[in-house]
Every structure is written in C-alpha cells, then in structure tokens.
Design an enzyme around this catalytic site. Structure first.
Site, PDB file in Angstrom:
ATOM      1  N   GLU A  10       0.350  -1.325   0.499  1.00  0.00           N
ATOM      2  CA  GLU A  10       0.465  -0.107  -0.362  1.00  0.00           C
ATOM      3  C   GLU A  10       0.941   1.559   0.310  1.00  0.00           C
ATOM      4  O   GLU A  10       1.940   1.297   0.094  1.00  0.00           O
ATOM      5  CB  GLU A  10      -0.682   0.203   1.141  1.00  0.00           C
ATOM      6  N   ARG A  93      -7.412  -0.035  13.749  1.00  0.00           N
ATOM      7  CA  ARG A  93      -6.473   0.804  13.036  1.00  0.00           C
ATOM      8  C   ARG A  93      -6.377   2.053  12.131  1.00  0.00           C
ATOM      9  O   ARG A  93      -6.884   2.277  11.065  1.00  0.00           O
ATOM     10  CB  ARG A  93      -5.605  -0.505  12.153  1.00  0.00           C
ATOM     11  N   ASN A  95      -5.144   3.674   8.045  1.00  0.00           N
ATOM     12  CA  ASN A  95      -5.798   2.867   6.828  1.00  0.00           C
ATOM     13  C   ASN A  95      -4.533   3.830   6.541  1.00  0.00           C
ATOM     14  O   ASN A  95      -3.177   4.616   6.233  1.00  0.00           O
ATOM     15  CB  ASN A  95      -6.701   2.704   6.353  1.00  0.00           C
ATOM     16  N   ASN A 146      -9.888   5.764   3.156  1.00  0.00           N
ATOM     17  CA  ASN A 146      -8.801   4.960   2.093  1.00  0.00           C
ATOM     18  C   ASN A 146      -8.366   6.491   0.983  1.00  0.00           C
ATOM     19  O   ASN A 146      -7.985   7.425   2.406  1.00  0.00           O
ATOM     20  CB  ASN A 146      -9.018   4.304   1.400  1.00  0.00           C
ATOM     21  N   ASP A 196      -9.560   2.323  -3.538  1.00  0.00           N
ATOM     22  CA  ASP A 196      -8.676   2.216  -2.104  1.00  0.00           C
ATOM     23  C   ASP A 196      -7.843   3.146  -2.305  1.00  0.00           C
ATOM     24  O   ASP A 196      -8.067   4.211  -2.375  1.00  0.00           O
ATOM     25  CB  ASP A 196      -7.896   0.688  -2.873  1.00  0.00           C
TER      26      ASP A 196
END
Length: 291
Positions: A10, A93, A95, A146, A196
């Site tokens: 990522e 958590r 991102n 995101n 995403d």
C-alpha cells in the site's frame, strides 16, 4: 518492476531525494524502499500493521502503524511514537495517509474484519497531524478511510471511504487545513468494484486503484466521468503514485492476501509492483511533512 511479493502492499510514495519508491506491506508489518537503479528492496520491520508512509522534510518518514502516528528513522530503524488515537477502539487501525500542500499529515482509520467479510460499520475517522504534533479529527463514522489527495489549486480535498464505493470532494482551506461540504465526485460502476488508493496527475485528474477489479481508473473530478482504464495482471490493485525522474511513470501496488489458491495460480504476479509508462500525463512531487 518489484518482483518481491508482498501480502498487502500500500501507499507507494516516490522519494526524489533517494531516487526510490517507498511503500508499506500492511500485513507483514514492514516499510519498504525499492531502488530502480539497483533493483534492491530494503525494508524495516515494525511492531504493528503499518498502513501509510510519507516523507519528512528533515529526512526519514512519518508513518501510521496500529492506531499511532510515528516517525521512522530509516538509517537507525528507530520508530518513535508521536501520539495514539482511538485507544477505546482496540479493533481499529489506521489505513491510508498523505501529506497536504502545507506539510500536514492526513490519515484515516478503519475497523478490522472480525471474520472474512465481517466488520463493524462506521467505526473509522479521518485525522490531521499538524507539524506541531497536534491532531484534529476531520471526519467521523467512516467505514474504511482510504485514498486521498488535493486539487492543484489547493481548494479541494478528495477522499475515498471504500464502502461508499465513491470518491468525495470537500472544500479545503489551505490555511487552516480544515475540510467541509462533502459531495460525490464519482460513484464506481459495478465492474470497478471497490476504490482503494488514489493520486492526482499534473492535469488535475484523479487516478483510483480498484481493489478486486484489477485496474486503475482515471477520473475527471470536474465532470464526474471516467476517462481512462488501465488493466493490470493482478486483481487486488491497492494504490498508485507517479514517479521516476520526470514523474511520467505510474507505480501501482497490489496484494495477494485474500486470494485463494486457484486465483493465485491464475495470478502469478499478485503482490508485485507494476510500472505503467506511456500514459501521456505526468504526476506531481509528493509533499513533505513539515516537522
């Protein structure tokens, strides 16, 4: 271009000063740096899921891991916590994250799955870490915070909440860092699956990675129309950024976690990093966290 497979790559970031691509593997809990000159990947392991990385003005990186903002000194591999959020939500958590035009670090949270496909809804938020290490909450009741970026004139902030299947635009005050007045810019079509990571190009158009759809799409935020689709040889496409010496190359990250054995056999490149050339458009350099 990066053959070393990662479980959940990522947040690719082109680091001009190192001539390297920096990224994270969330599920392997490591920050990685790939040099296109040597083709070598270096990595630093951390003690929690690390979901985003950004450049610091003074060298090294600012990262999000678990529910913490932290600094990473690449040379010593030391991680120092700045502060922690959401200590009342042990299943959350951080991102994705990115630095704004004034050197503030925006990053959002999400709830982890408690079983495949099962997660508590609207548990996430979007935060801004200022250069003085203070933090404000910008959005609440987010599902999966995101992809994010800013318009070229610094008047608009773009953000993806994945489970809304849309890209939203907010009015953005570059002086205060505050966002307001959300509106939908683009709603993904069925075959584009879930949005995403995201980046902007030098023409002000948005590039969105479509996880489980094996593609990145280019969107015109003015018209709300998709203007380009680039398909890739892996379905779990997670994020994208521009890089290279003139920012004319696009780097695209992927994941193999979440794929069954049959799909992995069909997708031998799942979890690798791809480079797209010939797009005819360039990106812009990353912003540095101003502390």
């Amino acid at each position: 271009v990066v053959k070393e497979k990662n479980r959940m790559e990522e947040c690719p970031v082109w680091e001009e000063r190192e001539n390297a691509l920096v990224y994270v593997d969330i599920n392997s809990q490591k920050v990685c740096r790939w040099s296109p000159l040597t083709n070598e990947v270096q990595s630093v392991s951390v003690d929690a899921r690390v979901s985003s990385v950004a450049l610091r003005q003074c060298g090294g990186y600012v990262i999000t891991l678990g529910t913490r903002f932290a600094f990473l000194d690449w040379d010593t591999q030391a991680v120092s916590t700045i502060l922690e959020v959401e200590q009342d939500k042990p299943n959350n958590r951080f991102n994705d994250g990115k630095v704004d035009p004034k050197g503030r670090f925006f990053a959002g949270t999400m709830a982890e799955e408690t079983a495949p496909g099962v997660r508590a809804r609207r548990q996430g938020a979007l935060y801004t870490l200022f250069p003085d290490h203070s933090v404000i909450k910008q959005l609440d009741q987010v599902d999966i915070s995101n992809g994010l970026d800013w318009s070229l004139d610094h008047r608009t902030f773009f953000h993806i909440d994945s489970l809304a299947y849309a890209v939203h635009a907010f009015r953005y005050d570059v002086h205060t860092g505050r966002i307001a007045c959300p509106r939908v810019v683009y709603h993904l079509e069925k075959e584009e699956r879930m949005p995403d990571g995201m980046c902007i190009d030098a023409e002000g158009k948005l590039w969105v990675a479509c996880i489980d759809a094996g593609r990145v799409i280019r969107i015109d935020p003015e018209t709300g129309k998709r203007i380009q689709t680039v398909r890739l040889p892996a379905s779990r496409i997670t994020s994208c950024c521009f890089g290279g010496k003139d920012y004319s190359e696009m780097y695209v990250t992927s994941a193999y976690d979440g794929l069954d054995e049959a799909t992995l056999a069909k997708e031998p490149q799942a979890g690798e990093i791809f480079k797209i050339t010939g797009l005819g458009v360039k990106g812009i350099p990353q912003n540095f966290y101003a502390a």
